[in-house]
Write a protein that holds these residues in place. Structure first.
Motif, PDB file in Angstrom:
ATOM      1  N   GLN A  72       0.687  -1.059  -0.249  1.00 56.03           N
ATOM      2  CA  GLN A  72       0.227   0.461   0.070  1.00 56.03           C
ATOM      3  C   GLN A  72       0.581   1.083  -0.137  1.00 56.03           C
ATOM      4  OE1 GLN A  72      -0.026  -2.433   2.359  1.00 56.03           O
ATOM      5  NE2 GLN A  72      -2.135  -3.491   2.255  1.00 56.03           N
ATOM      6  N   TRP A  77      -2.279   3.672  -1.619  1.00 57.25           N
ATOM      7  CA  TRP A  77      -3.753   3.879  -1.477  1.00 57.25           C
ATOM      8  C   TRP A  77      -4.176   2.156  -0.418  1.00 57.25           C
ATOM      9  CZ3 TRP A  77      -6.536  -0.167  -3.506  1.00 57.25           C
ATOM     10  CH2 TRP A  77      -6.282  -0.841  -4.564  1.00 57.25           C
ATOM     11  N   ALA A  79      -7.257  -0.545  -0.009  1.00 54.46           N
ATOM     12  CA  ALA A  79      -9.473  -0.927   0.500  1.00 54.46           C
ATOM     13  C   ALA A  79      -9.650  -0.533   1.359  1.00 54.46           C
ATOM     14  CB  ALA A  79      -9.504  -1.100  -0.889  1.00 54.46           C
ATOM     15  N   THR A  84     -11.789   3.551  -1.270  1.00 54.98           N
ATOM     16  CA  THR A  84     -10.360   3.835  -1.152  1.00 54.98           C
ATOM     17  C   THR A  84      -9.719   4.919  -0.500  1.00 54.98           C
ATOM     18  OG1 THR A  84      -9.259   4.665  -3.352  1.00 54.98           O
ATOM     19  CG2 THR A  84      -9.396   1.988  -2.976  1.00 54.98           C
TER      20      THR A  84
END
Length: 290
Positions: A72, A77, A79, A84
């Motif tokens: 990430q 990002w 989720a 997100t």
């Protein structure tokens, strides 16, 4: 420059990540390739050939992932639910295990108009923002004690609001404070909490040890300190029939339900397993008034 098969680049990336001890090498390789190409992971089979610079870019990210930089952090990002959030240095990365906790909370809110929701230890704001996205009429409060986490949460909250989601109410505060959200006592429909809960001294993967903030991961009292505070807050915030969902370490499958049951105002206590079949979160409801 001759174009190259994307499939071969992903196979090689998977091999490198597997050798590096990454727990989900194929998934990570595919997600990094999709990130470089700017497409959804599901669309990768539709891209048979790529230019050499694309293969090089994938290789550079794979090399970083092989050093156990979190996936990430490389994509920027994470989720949760149908949203997100941006993540990076200084904030805890939301985990797939928390999806089930979110689902339980959203199910509890079905049919309730203008529900009040509190997200304790919000971190990146992911849980609070996922609820606000899924339940547009909800009034969502979120709190964290860490300034860096709150900066990420504010950034993500502003981004979601710009997308049209209902804004959340974000606060700096300590869940050990007995006056936290006192104005909401007895008015809250749902409390969600993913607190620090790993027992201090527990070995954790490099992605956690080197990148997640320690105060968002580890807790004193065998990992139960923050959970005790969260339960105290929840017991007074919840309205009759309101629900609580709190995440915990997989070694807490007996201890945390026992702590919840010790709160006489809480009932319907139930332990839940995560996606790998390990004890992961507990739910309960505030007893109805007689």
């Amino acid at each position: 420059m001759k174009r190259q098969p994307l499939r071969l680049a992903i196979i090689e990336a998977t091999r490198i990540l597997e050798e590096a001890g990454v727990s989900s090498p194929r998934f990570d390789a595919e997600l990094l390739a999709a990130h470089v190409l700017g497409v959804e992971r599901s669309r990768l089979p539709m891209i048979p050939l790529v230019d050499p610079p694309v293969v090089d870019a994938i290789g550079q990210l794979v090399a970083q992932r092989a050093k156990r930089v979190p996936l990430q952090h490389l994509t920027g990002w994470a989720a949760l639910g149908h949203i997100t959030v941006d993540v990076g240095s200084g904030v805890f990365i939301p985990r797939p295990e928390t999806e089930l906790l979110l689902e339980w909370g959203l199910k509890l809110l079905r049919g309730r108009e203008f529900p009040v929701v509190v997200d304790l230890c919000t971190g990146s704001g992911a849980l609070a923002l996922a609820v606000a996205h899924a339940v547009p009429d909800a009034v969502v409060y979120a709190v964290d004690i860490d300034a860096q986490a709150l900066a990420w949460a504010r950034h993500n909250a502003d981004a979601r609001a710009a997308e049209g989601d209902t804004p959340i109410r974000l606060y700096s505060g300590d869940i050990a404070d007995s006056t936290l959200f006192a104005e909401l006592d007895g008015l809250v429909d749902l409390v969600l909490c993913n607190p620090p809960y790993v027992p201090e001294g527990t070995p954790v993967p490099p992605e956690v040890a080197d990148y997640d903030p320690a105060r968002a991961v580890f807790a004193a009292e065998s990992g139960l300190a923050a959970i005790r505070h969260a339960l105290a807050v929840s017991a007074r915030l919840l309205r009759p029939g309101g629900g609580l969902a709190i995440e915990h370490d997989d070694t807490h499958g007996t201890a945390v339900p026992a702590l919840v049951r010790a709160r006489r105002v809480l009932t319907d206590v139930e332990g839940h397993l995560d996606l790998t079949g390990r004890p992961r979160f507990v739910t309960a409801r505030r007893v109805q008034d007689a």
